[in-house]
Motif scaffolding. Sequence first.
Motif, short mmCIF file in Angstrom:
data_model
loop_
_atom_site.label_atom_id
_atom_site.label_comp_id
_atom_site.label_asym_id
_atom_site.label_seq_id
_atom_site.Cartn_x
_atom_site.Cartn_y
_atom_site.Cartn_z
N UNK A 142 21.88 -57.51 22.79
CA UNK A 142 21.72 -57.36 21.35
C UNK A 142 22.75 -56.36 20.84
N UNK A 143 23.57 -56.75 19.85
CA UNK A 143 24.60 -55.84 19.34
C UNK A 143 23.99 -54.54 18.81
N UNK A 144 24.62 -53.44 19.13
CA UNK A 144 24.19 -52.15 18.60
C UNK A 144 24.52 -52.04 17.12
N UNK A 145 25.64 -52.64 16.72
CA UNK A 145 26.07 -52.63 15.33
C UNK A 145 25.19 -53.59 14.51
N UNK A 146 24.41 -53.06 13.60
CA UNK A 146 23.49 -53.89 12.80
C UNK A 146 24.24 -54.82 11.84
N UNK A 147 25.51 -54.56 11.62
CA UNK A 147 26.31 -55.41 10.73
C UNK A 147 26.98 -56.57 11.47
N UNK A 148 26.78 -56.64 12.77
CA UNK A 148 27.39 -57.72 13.55
C UNK A 148 26.86 -59.08 13.09
N UNK A 149 27.72 -60.09 13.12
CA UNK A 149 27.31 -61.44 12.77
C UNK A 149 26.52 -62.09 13.90
N UNK A 150 26.50 -61.44 15.06
CA UNK A 150 25.79 -61.97 16.22
C UNK A 150 24.35 -61.46 16.22
N UNK A 151 23.39 -62.36 16.34
CA UNK A 151 21.99 -61.98 16.46
C UNK A 151 21.71 -61.48 17.87
N UNK A 152 22.04 -62.31 18.85
CA UNK A 152 21.98 -61.89 20.26
C UNK A 152 22.75 -62.87 21.13
N UNK A 153 22.98 -62.45 22.36
CA UNK A 153 23.67 -63.28 23.34
C UNK A 153 22.80 -63.33 24.60
N UNK A 154 22.71 -64.52 25.20
CA UNK A 154 22.06 -64.67 26.49
C UNK A 154 23.14 -64.98 27.51
N UNK A 155 23.22 -64.15 28.52
CA UNK A 155 24.25 -64.29 29.55
C UNK A 155 23.57 -64.70 30.84
N UNK A 156 23.88 -65.91 31.33
CA UNK A 156 23.28 -66.41 32.55
C UNK A 156 24.15 -66.08 33.75
N UNK A 157 23.57 -65.41 34.75
CA UNK A 157 24.32 -64.98 35.93
C UNK A 157 23.76 -65.65 37.18
#
Length: 211
Positions: A142-157
């Motif tokens: 989850x981006x720390x920057x609240x102004x980011x256009x990204x809501x969240x990212x799921x990274x599969x490892x």
Amino acid sequence: MKKIISILLLTLSVSVFSQNEGKSLLQDVSAKVKSYDNISIDFKYVLENTSENIKQETRGDVVMQGEKYRLNILGITRLFDGKTTYSISPEDEEVTISSDNTDDEDNITPSKMLSFYEDGYTYALDIEQNIQGRKVQYVKLTPIDSNSEIKHILLGVDKQTKHIYNLIQIGKNGTKTTLTVNSFKTNEPLSKSLFTFDANKYKDYYINKLD
């Protein structure tokens, strides 16, 4: 081209344990990636926005060596030699040249694709899935920057190889971008000119210099 990444899955509540475990797993991935001289990836790329009735699916490939990369997607070759970015479009017979390799702050460029998560995000373990015999552990970023256009990212490892299996980005505008790795090769013999732009090959192209 500007948003190479993301998949919507169930999320877990963030706890100190899951955050530390998630960060530890990504540190293992980062160390593995940095141990290679170069990386070659073939991938599937899907962009979806159901409210806009948009679904775009394509395949691409990228070769990365340090900050340098050569990306082929949507009929366009994007070349970064460490200083300058060249976007080559045979269909338009145009080459766009720029010293800017970022596009915007939220863009994850190929050279950052396997390390972008090191800064600017909080981490939490998400679900683990068995995918074609692989155990894939997802980490929610989850981006720390609240102004980011990204809501969240799921990274599969992939838990065995510590390689990234897929990247799933959810935008605040509802756009979901998924990049799935089909093949992951390392330390391949590369041509010395792979990341070099040869202007002689594009004499008949329109050259668009942005700087």
